[in-house]
Design a protein around this motif. Structure first.
Motif, PDB file in Angstrom:
ATOM      1  N   ARG A  27       0.635  -3.473  -3.667  1.00 28.82           N
ATOM      2  CA  ARG A  27      -0.216  -3.291  -2.465  1.00 28.82           C
ATOM      3  C   ARG A  27       0.256  -4.799  -1.469  1.00 28.82           C
ATOM      4  O   ARG A  27      -0.361  -4.683  -0.370  1.00 28.82           O
ATOM      5  CB  ARG A  27      -1.466  -3.643  -3.245  1.00 28.82           C
ATOM      6  N   TYR A  30       2.695  -2.839   1.025  1.00 38.63           N
ATOM      7  CA  TYR A  30       2.162  -1.800   1.699  1.00 38.63           C
ATOM      8  C   TYR A  30       0.854  -1.820   2.347  1.00 38.63           C
ATOM      9  O   TYR A  30       0.336  -1.117   3.005  1.00 38.63           O
ATOM     10  CB  TYR A  30       2.287  -0.399   0.806  1.00 38.63           C
ATOM     11  N   GLU A  33      -5.057  -0.125   1.926  1.00 40.21           N
ATOM     12  CA  GLU A  33      -5.043   1.143   2.799  1.00 40.21           C
ATOM     13  C   GLU A  33      -4.071   2.234   2.266  1.00 40.21           C
ATOM     14  O   GLU A  33      -4.321   3.339   1.971  1.00 40.21           O
ATOM     15  CB  GLU A  33      -5.341   1.070   4.116  1.00 40.21           C
ATOM     16  N   HIS A  34      -2.973   1.800   2.469  1.00 38.95           N
ATOM     17  CA  HIS A  34      -1.846   2.900   2.081  1.00 38.95           C
ATOM     18  C   HIS A  34      -1.648   2.974   0.603  1.00 38.95           C
ATOM     19  O   HIS A  34      -1.485   4.110   0.338  1.00 38.95           O
ATOM     20  CB  HIS A  34      -0.552   2.206   2.477  1.00 38.95           C
ATOM     21  N   SER A  37      -3.904   5.837   0.011  1.00 34.18           N
ATOM     22  CA  SER A  37      -3.704   6.992   0.606  1.00 34.18           C
ATOM     23  C   SER A  37      -2.996   8.025  -0.262  1.00 34.18           C
ATOM     24  O   SER A  37      -2.375   7.635  -1.261  1.00 34.18           O
ATOM     25  CB  SER A  37      -3.062   6.714   1.924  1.00 34.18           C
ATOM     26  N   ARG A  39       0.181   8.652   0.542  1.00 29.61           N
ATOM     27  CA  ARG A  39       1.714   8.062   0.608  1.00 29.61           C
ATOM     28  C   ARG A  39       2.670   8.991   0.853  1.00 29.61           C
ATOM     29  O   ARG A  39       3.841   9.208   0.510  1.00 29.61           O
ATOM     30  CB  ARG A  39       2.031   7.312  -0.837  1.00 29.61           C
ATOM     31  N   HIS A  41       4.127   9.558   3.664  1.00 31.23           N
ATOM     32  CA  HIS A  41       5.284   9.116   4.636  1.00 31.23           C
ATOM     33  C   HIS A  41       5.222   7.570   4.397  1.00 31.23           C
ATOM     34  O   HIS A  41       5.034   6.629   5.067  1.00 31.23           O
ATOM     35  CB  HIS A  41       4.901   9.352   6.170  1.00 31.23           C
ATOM     36  N   GLU A  42       6.016   7.430   3.383  1.00 36.61           N
ATOM     37  CA  GLU A  42       6.200   5.928   2.830  1.00 36.61           C
ATOM     38  C   GLU A  42       7.476   5.447   3.206  1.00 36.61           C
ATOM     39  O   GLU A  42       8.774   6.091   3.241  1.00 36.61           O
ATOM     40  CB  GLU A  42       6.077   5.957   1.438  1.00 36.61           C
TER      41      GLU A  42
END
Length: 129
Positions: A27, A30, A33-34, A37, A39, A41-42
């Motif tokens: 966290r 990234y 919020e990510h 999600s 994920r 397109h990480e």
């Protein structure tokens, strides 16, 4: 309750520690919020996030073996010096392994992993023979 079963119960705190480190580093790297999600397109993680992920994966590789040996020891009533020492060695070495994964002292992490593995070997010999 045997030493092995007591350490098995306390190993859940150990598992939470590994999970907590991994999820916190993820966290931080990234963002929340990510992390919440899909994920899809990480980007590649930073080195600290990768270390957290690898430390957790490494813990999980031996955790199942510890669980099996602790339960087998309890069910068979074969708790003895070997199984008790083995359980303590595995448990405390796994606590030491977590910070060692983030500290770059040559061979320290591997030495601690080997010590924890020897704890499992002791448990196996104590319960199997």
């Amino acid at each position: 309750m045997s030493v092995e079963l007591t350490l098995l119960i306390w190993s859940t705190v150990l598992a939470f520690a590994y999970l907590g480190v991994q999820l916190t580093l993820y966290r931080i790297d990234y963002g929340v919020e990510h992390a919440n999600s899909q994920r899809d397109h990480e980007r590649p993680p930073n080195k600290w996030t990768m270390r957290g992920q690898r430390a957790l994966a490494n813990f999980l590789e031996t955790y199942g073996i510890f669980i099996a040996l602790a339960v087998a020891t309890e069910m068979s009533g074969r708790s003895d010096g070997l199984t008790q020492w083995g359980a303590h060695i595995w448990f405390w070495a796994r606590w030491a392994y977590l910070p060692a994964y983030f500290i770059d002292i040559n061979q320290m992490r591997s030495l601690i992993w080997t010590i924890s593995f020897l704890g499992l070997v002791l448990m196996f010999f104590g319960v199997a023979f």
